[in-house]
Structures are given as structure tokens and as C-alpha cells.
Scaffold this active site. Structure first.
Site, mmCIF file in Angstrom:
data_model
loop_
_atom_site.group_PDB
_atom_site.id
_atom_site.type_symbol
_atom_site.label_atom_id
_atom_site.label_comp_id
_atom_site.label_asym_id
_atom_site.label_seq_id
_atom_site.Cartn_x
_atom_site.Cartn_y
_atom_site.Cartn_z
ATOM 1 N N CYS A 90 41.942 32.890 40.738
ATOM 2 C CA CYS A 90 43.141 33.319 41.475
ATOM 3 C C CYS A 90 42.925 33.358 42.988
ATOM 4 C CB CYS A 90 43.584 34.702 41.014
ATOM 5 S SG CYS A 90 43.652 34.898 39.227
ATOM 6 N N HIS A 102 52.887 33.156 40.473
ATOM 7 C CA HIS A 102 51.474 33.140 40.878
ATOM 8 C C HIS A 102 50.855 31.797 40.488
ATOM 9 C CE1 HIS A 102 47.332 34.065 41.355
ATOM 10 N NE2 HIS A 102 47.128 34.792 40.272
ATOM 11 N N CYS A 160 43.406 40.225 43.080
ATOM 12 C CA CYS A 160 42.437 40.319 41.992
ATOM 13 C C CYS A 160 42.130 38.911 41.498
ATOM 14 C CB CYS A 160 42.959 41.198 40.859
ATOM 15 S SG CYS A 160 44.429 40.557 40.024
#
EC number: 2.3.1.16
Length: 387
Positions: free
Chosen positions: A91, A343, A373
Site C-alpha cells: 500500500c 485505494h 498503513c
């Protein structure tokens, strides 16, 4: 040591991954479009003067495989002499791309870099080809690879109720829609070609993922998505699945001024940390604290925060433990976040940093912090300072 500055930052609209605007557009094309656009917006910098391109992407296979950074650069007709590398910290990939470029500039090994990232989650799903080593279960919980269950754990540990999650998710959509209506995203979104519901080719200049009709009452009717028996996390309080790319022009301050380019912000500090994979969503807390320490600042010095909304139940414990619960509406994700915008994994670090820069300018604040995160237990953060 050279000062690292952000000269420009842009992104595509966020397209729905299921039958959305970019269903017929490849990840390389989204990336190349932004590379061309950044160079066109900053003609004082010749493309051949770029020292490197750092591009985040998580699922590096199919159209995103074989070094998508280089493929996209070639499509964008960046001179062949300019190298390019694809970065993967899950991520945090495109924020890591920024960090990698910043360090090159700090040491004098580069003067100008393109950074960014992309993820087409409609074409290459997050779980495509993933095959965890069975031996991992000797060291970490099997559920540590299931992001939704790690979020359920965080919610229980920090007393985050279903009602709190629904309220935060509704806020994300409301703020993202308000930002769209007011034109707050106009300076960051580059109109991008795609197809509408009828298959007609058109230019998109808005995020199609936002659901302005979202209410707390509607969210309350959704079933738990990951723990059907006692869970509280739903699809509505999770980040949306979307396709998109984001990019930034990063330079040494001396080179930017030499070319007459006005820096928008400096990279004040950077941090990456590890944490327990079972609560991977907690990574922004130690990452932000470390970045603030490196910058010689405290959370109270930060005017605005962009914290990636992987899940409402993930971001709320982070906000709580950074001591920001009373300042959510003044400082946190003022234009909404990933619950509304989605995302796209390799894109999000550059996307939230781009939005942060615009918010820092709009709110006229000196410092901003972007953090997120990372699956399997990491956190990443960057402190920016207005120039």
C-alpha cells in the site's frame, strides 16, 4: 545535504474497478498520461534532464508487470536515456517511490525525478496470483494476511463501534463530494480519457467512486464483510475498489530555482516502520511518531493530515492514539479519503500526498503529514513543509 522539494503533483480521477470509466484503459496508459502531463505543465524542465523515474505498483503482473515504470515512460515518449524503476512496498509503494527519489536527491545522486504510482484493480485484482508460504503460520497468525480481519482486531482492541465506523465512512463520502462540488480537486485531477456507461469515449475530470447519497442509516443496514458472526467492518466502511494513478515532480531546491520553477513544499522528514501483521492497520501511529521526531515536530505542529482510509475501523484507532480525535474535523482528511475515493494500492501514497499539498495551500498551513498503513504490518509517513 540537498533540500528536496515538490514542484508539482497531479492525479487521474479515481475510476470504479467494476465496469468503471477505465475498464478499457490500461495501467500503463494511466501512468504515461500523467508523466506526459507533468512534463507539459513544467516546460522549463526538459524530459531528458530527468535522472530517474520511481513508480509504485503492487500487483506487478499482466499489464502491470515487467517494470511498468519503464513501459509507461516509453509510452510517454520520455527519452530512452531516462531510467525507470517500479517500487513495491504494498500500500505504501508510491510514497516509498517518493522516499527513494528524495534520498537520491539528498545525496546529490539526482537533481530531478518523476515519482508516482498506479494500480488498476479492475484489470489486476488485489488477490491475483497471491500464494502465501504455508510456513508463515508458524510466525504470524493466518488471518494476518486478511486485511479485513486484522481491522476487526483493531476495532475490538480500541473500542471502535459499528456506529463510529459508519459515521466516519459517511463523512468521507460527504467531504469528498463537497470537495468535488467546490472544485477543490480541480488543481490535482488531470482529465483522463475513459468510457461512460454507454461505452462512449469521454474525458473524465471527477472521481466516479464517490457515493454522495451515502448516509449513516444506509450504512447501518450492511452486513459484516469479513466476520459474519461478530464483525463490525462492512464493505461500506472499507476503502472502495478503484483504478487510478498519481504523480509528482520532485527536485533539489537548487535545481528548481535555477530553472525558475516554484517549489510547493519541502520533504521535511520520512519514516517507515514495521508492526505486528495481526494489526497491520496500526502502522501509521509509529510511522507518524518517527517522522515527527525526525522533523523535530509534534502532532500539534501539523496543520493538516492525510491518513489513508483503508478501513474506518483502521484509521480511527490511529487518530485516537495520535491524540487527534478532538481535531478530526479541523485536521484529518478534510476532502474525504479512500473510503470514498478508493485505494488503488500502488497509487495511494502519491495520491494522498498530492491532496495534502493542495490542502496545505488552501488552509495556508506550514506543515502537513501524510501516512498510511501497509499490509503484513508496516507503516509509512512523510512530513511536508510549505516553501
Amino acid at each position: 545535504m540537498e533540500q528536496v522539494v515538490i514542484v508539482d503533483a497531479i492525479r487521474t480521477p479515481m475510476g470504479r474497478s467494476k465496469g468503471g470509466a477505465f475498464r478499457n484503459v490500461r495501467a500503463e496508459d494511466l501512468s504515461a498520461h500523467l508523466m506526459r502531463s507533468l512534463l507539459a505543465r513544467n516546460p522549463a524542465l526538459e524530459a531528458a534532464a530527468l535522472d530517474d523515474i520511481y513508480w509504485g505498483c503492487v500487483q506487478q503482473t499482466l499489464e502491470q508487470g515487467f517494470n511498468i515504470a519503464r513501459n509507461a515512460a516509453l509510452l510517454a515518449e520520455v527519452p530512452h536515456s531516462v531510467p525507470a524503476v517500479t517500487v513495491n512496498r504494498l500500500c505504501g509503494s508510491s510514497m516509498q517511490a517518493l522516499h527513494d527519489a528524495a534520498r537520491m536527491i539528498m545525496t546529490g545522486d539526482a537533481q530531478a525525478c518523476l515519482v508516482g504510482g498506479v494500480e488498476h484493480m479492475g484489470h489486476v485484482p488485489m488477490s491475483h496470483g497471491v500464494d502465501f508460504h504455508p510456513g508463515l503460520s508458524r510466525n504470524v497468525a493466518k488471518a494476518a494476511g486478511m486485511m479485513g480481519l486484522t481491522t476487526e482486531m483493531l476495532a475490538r482492541m480500541h473500542g471502535i463501534s459499528r456506529e463510529m465506523q459508519d459515521a466516519f465512512a459517511a463523512r468521507s463520502h460527504a467531504r469528498a463530494w463537497a470537495a468535488t462540488q467546490s472544485g477543490a480537486f480541480k488543481n490535482e485531477i488531470i482529465p483522463t480519457g475513459g468510457h461512460d456507461a454507454d461505452g462512449v469515449l469521454k474525458q473524465f475530470n471527477y472521481d466516479e467512486v464517490i457515493r454522495p447519497e451515502t448516509t449513516v442509516e444506509a450504512l447501518a443496514t450492511l452486513r459484516p464483510a469479513f466476520d459474519p458472526v461478530s464483525g463490525t467492518v462492512t464493505a461500506g466502511t472499507s476503502s472502495a475498489l478503484s483504478d487510478g494513478a498519481a504523480a509528482m515532480l520532485v527536485m533539489s531546491e537548487s535545481r528548481a530555482r535555477e530553472l525558475g520553477l516554484k517549489p510547493r513544499a519541502r520533504v521535511r522528514s520520512m519514516a517507515v516502520v514495521g508492526c505486528d501483521p495481526s494489526i497491520m492497520g496500526y502502522g501509521p501511529v509509529p510511522a507518524s511518531k518517527l517522522a515527527l521526531k525526525k522533523a523535530g515536530l509534534s502532532a500539534s505542529d501539523i496543520g493538516v493530515f492525510e491518513m489513508n482510509e483503508a478501513f474506518a475501523a483502521q484509521i480511527l484507532p490511529c487518530i485516537k492514539d495520535l491524540g487527534l480525535m478532538e481535531q478530526i474535523d479541523e485536521k484529518i482528511n478534510l476532502n474525504g479519503g479512500a473510503i470514498a475515493l478508493g485505494h488503488p494500492l500502488g497509487c495511494s501514497g502519491a495520491r494522498i500526498s498530492t491532496t495534502l499539498l493542495n490542502l496545505m495551500e488552501h488552509k495556508d498551513v506550514q506543515f502537513g503529514l501524510a501516512t498510511m498503513c501497509i499490509g503484513l504490518g508496516q507503516g509509512i509517513a512523510t512530513v511536508f513543509e510549505r516553501v
